[in-house]
Design an enzyme around this catalytic site. Structure first.
Site, PDB file in Angstrom:
ATOM      1  N   ASP A 260       6.778  96.153 -43.280  1.00 29.78           N
ATOM      2  CA  ASP A 260       5.634  97.354 -42.817  1.00 29.78           C
ATOM      3  C   ASP A 260       4.951  97.546 -41.551  1.00 29.78           C
ATOM      4  OD1 ASP A 260       4.871 100.735 -42.745  1.00 29.78           O
ATOM      5  OD2 ASP A 260       2.826  98.994 -43.514  1.00 29.78           O
ATOM      6  N   GLU A 288       8.580  97.908 -38.937  1.00 28.82           N
ATOM      7  CA  GLU A 288       7.689  99.097 -37.890  1.00 28.82           C
ATOM      8  C   GLU A 288       6.570  99.414 -37.149  1.00 28.82           C
ATOM      9  OE1 GLU A 288       5.077 103.154 -39.551  1.00 28.82           O
ATOM     10  OE2 GLU A 288       4.840 101.116 -39.937  1.00 28.82           O
ATOM     11  N   ASP A 361       6.321 109.316 -42.145  1.00 28.64           N
ATOM     12  CA  ASP A 361       4.994 109.478 -41.406  1.00 28.64           C
ATOM     13  C   ASP A 361       4.868 110.417 -40.173  1.00 28.64           C
ATOM     14  OD1 ASP A 361       3.794 107.575 -42.625  1.00 28.64           O
ATOM     15  OD2 ASP A 361       5.131 105.130 -41.056  1.00 28.64           O
TER      16      ASP A 361
END
Length: 718
Positions: A260, A288, A361
């Site tokens: 992440d 990400e 997201d």
């Protein structure tokens, strides 16, 4: 009495669920089904709490009692999904054609509310990186899921969150848990008792998300009015703790990690982290890096990261255009093709990118455009394009929803008859069985604003795809050329999206009409009688690591694999896959080649690291005056520092940087270098006009730290 009866009833329901839904549990951790190569896979992204409740007994555990909402109406509370629920639905995922499950974070999250009815149900507020979140299960539950996934030919990737811990308010140390961090239940510290530990960054909150120093050394902010305590990956204790925690997940059988927020911590730690993971086994790592699309100020940093860190990235560049082309119609098919071309040129390993139409997201695709035909087209595109497609849970059930948290509804059903389900299943099978999509190069064959016809080819394997996004107007297609051999080709989807058959003669397709809103797929699959490399994974590592070579035509008789001119020791050999150990060869980029039956294959680029890596904060004090557009870089005598190159583009093993100057005229950044090795280096300024200004004097000569992290500070030489 009623409470006791309720518990008994829950237990009976749970036991009935096990009988009806369970799969055989393996007693030992199964071996991963395939290698770190995901090019032929389809990923299914699961938000654990919102997928399926397989064990009602863990819905409201005593450790964090009161965070569960049985009504499933409070969007930021736990709703009951768990690891056992994912395990029970493996048959469903297998029928869907899924070969990799991406789990949202599984580790212990915040035990309290962060604000009114706001919990860590999503998993991204980790407090203990060594313990499974009690709402989701325990390590045994996780092991059972891994076992059954592997037994059904699926890999499992786990979301890992090394950037931060839990919510804080700088003005209120009593808020939530103060960012507290634990190690398998043992308290390590929090954001407010950190003065002598240095576990966290204390630079305030991010105000300018495009500023690299702020983005990586300040706290995330949340719209709910708090921040997330930013971990210091430059700290030896924290760096080792995070590496150990990730290693524990791999030891339990995970096949990879989705990391992440990689743009929000230093790239040097990422590369060192990747090195430590790859030394354990050949896994898949993807990071990400949200945003920073082409044309933005930090786009080159994202490309440099993907090409050098050993960690692949989610393809937000392509995602933006996919949503614009099929969702809101602000771009056209030329824009889509141009983005495919651009990313193929920028990223060295473009087939390792992860593609998607939506995720947790952003708003779901159907919230942006409710037209099911365009939705199917977007799905068909990522399923027939380079990179590995990731399907957000519920996509096949037409889940809609706006931005977080409304894009995270409970999985509504497990219907296997929807068109989206059938589309994903069909094209997943194509990806698995035709190497053109997995490994091939792409070319545009016919295009206008609404129609994109593109072809993938790997040697003699070919896939040709036609998409007409216009749901009202058909198009006459003439002058379409292809590499498909002569013959008549039926639509691989059997008309599911109104596709048609075509006839090919001497490389030309007979004229036809592509129906309004239609998608057609035609393919040719061949056998190979000589070695053809399609993938090497991982594509970075040190001597002794295992890497897997996938392709065709390797044969059953063991041949030879060379890294440059150095032979590698073979671990296993089959007609389509070879495992080898990285040999003792020169560090830097090298070409891998397979020789089988006396015939040499094509080559594949591999980045051999100099040695075990350490992430080092390089600081240069009192540098010369710089002006707007000037940048300082570091180069040196090892591949990790560019081998004295002054090339600063996003390619592999170029000069490192640019450095940051929050305390101008001192500059710093964190770079990954071989541990315990004597190196030479110098800094240089790349002026805004492109001219290079070296520092004077002899090369700096130092021995790098032997730990996971370290510091090297020098004065600029005048």
């Amino acid at each position: 009495m009623l409470k006791k009866i309720s518990k008994i009833l829950l237990l009976l329901i749970f036991l009935m669920g096990i009988v009806l839904n369970s799969l055989p549990i393996n007693t030992e951790i199964a071996k991963a089904s395939v290698s770190a190569n995901l090019k032929g896979d389809v990923i299914y992204q699961v938000i654990i709490d919102r997928f399926y409740d397989g064990d009602p007994l863990n819905n409201d555990p005593a450790k964090s009692y009161g965070l569960y909402d049985p009504s499933q109406s409070k969007w930021k509370m736990y709703w009951g999904g768990d690891l056992e629920g994912v395990r029970q639905k493996i048959p469903y995922l297998k029928q869907l054609g899924i070969t990799t499950i991406w789990l949202s974070p599984i580790l212990d999250n915040l035990d309290t509310f962060a604000s009114t009815e706001n919990t860590g149900y999503h998993g991204y507020w980790t407090r203990d990186f060594k313990v499974i979140e009690e709402h989701f299960g325990d390590w045994t539950t996780f092991d059972n899921l891994i076992n059954d996934a592997h037994a059904n030919g699926m890999k499992v990737i786990v979301d890992f969150v090394p950037n931060h811990t839990t919510p804080i308010k700088e003005s209120d140390p009593t808020f939530a848990e103060g960012g507290a961090l634990y190690d398998n239940g043992k308290y390590l510290g929090n954001y407010f008792d950190d003065s002598n530990k240095g576990y966290f960054h204390h630079n305030g909150d991010i105000q300018n998300w495009d500023d690299r120093f702020e983005a990586q050394w300040k706290n995330f902010t949340d719209p709910a009015g708090f921040s997330l305590a930013d971990l210091s990956q430059e700290n030896e204790t924290i760096a080792k703790y995070l590496i150990d925690a990730a290693s524990q997940i791999l030891a339990h059988g995970a096949d990879g990690l989705r990391i992440d927020a990689v743009k929000h911590f230093n790239a040097g730690f990422s590369k060192t982290f990747a090195d430590k993971m790859y030394q354990q086994k050949d896994i898949f790592l993807v990071g990400e890096w949200y945003g920073d699309d082409p044309g933005t100020s930090n786009h080159l940093e994202k490309v440099r990261y993907a090409n050098n860190s050993g960690i692949n990235v989610l393809d937000f560049d392509l995602n933006t255009v996919i949503r614009n082309v099929f969702g809101n119609f602000t771009q056209n098919m030329y824009d889509l093709h141009n983005m495919v071309t651009l990313t193929n040129n920028e990223y060295v390993y473009e087939s390792n990118l992860i593609t998607f139409i939506d995720n947790h997201d952003m708003s779901r695709f159907l919230d942006m455009n409710s037209n099911i035909t365009n939705f199917h087209q977007a799905l068909a595109f990522i399923l027939t394009s380079r990179g590995t497609p990731s399907i957000y849970y519920g996509t096949e059930q037409y889940l809609s929803g706006g931005n977080d948290p409304y894009n995270r509804a409970m999985m509504p059903s497990f219907d296997t008859t929807t068109t989206a389900f059938q589309l994903i299943s069909s094209l997943a099978n194509l990806r698995k069985n035709n190497s053109a999509i997995q490994f091939g190069t792409t070319r545009e064959r016919w295009i206008n604003n609404d129609v994109y016809i593109y072809e993938y080819q790997f040697y003699n394997d070919i896939v040709l795809v036609a998409i007409n996004r216009n749901t009202n107007s058909p198009y006459n297609i003439s002058g379409l050329y292809t590499s498909l051999p002569n013959g008549v080709y039926s639509d691989y989807l059997n008309g599911m999206l109104n596709g048609n058959s075509i006839s090919v003669t001497s490389g030309r397709v007979s004229d036809f009409t592509l129906g309004a809103g239609s998608v057609a797929v035609w393919q040719y699959n061949s056998s190979a009688n000589y070695p053809q490399i399609g993938s090497v994974a991982p594509n970075i590592g040190v001597e002794g690591n295992v890497v897997t070579i996938d392709g065709k035509g390797f044969g059953s008789t063991v041949g030879q694999v060379t890294f440059g001119s150095t032979p590698a020791t073979i671990k296993s050999w089959s007609p389509n896959q070879i495992e080898v150990y990285v040999p003792n060869s020169n560090p830097g980029t090298t070409n891998i080649k397979v020789t089988a039956g006396g015939v040499d294959s094509n080559t594949y680029l591999f980045n051999k690291l100099s040695n075990n890596q350490t992430s080092v904060v390089f600081t240069v004090l009192n540098a010369p005056t710089t002006n707007l557009g000037d940048k300082i870089y570091l180069t040196g005598n090892i591949p990790e520092l560019g081998n004295w190159s002054t090339n600063t583009d996003g390619g592999i093993n170029n000069a490192q940087g640019p450095l940051l100057a929050p305390n101008y005229p001192d500059w710093f950044y964190v770079f990954s270098v071989p541990a315990g090795q004597t190196i030479e280096f110098k800094f240089f300024i790349k002026r805004a006009d492109g001219t290079i200004q070296w520092e004077n004097g002899n090369n700096h000569v130092v021995t790098t730290p032997t730990g996971v992290t370290g510091n090297i500070t020098v004065n600029w030489q005048y």
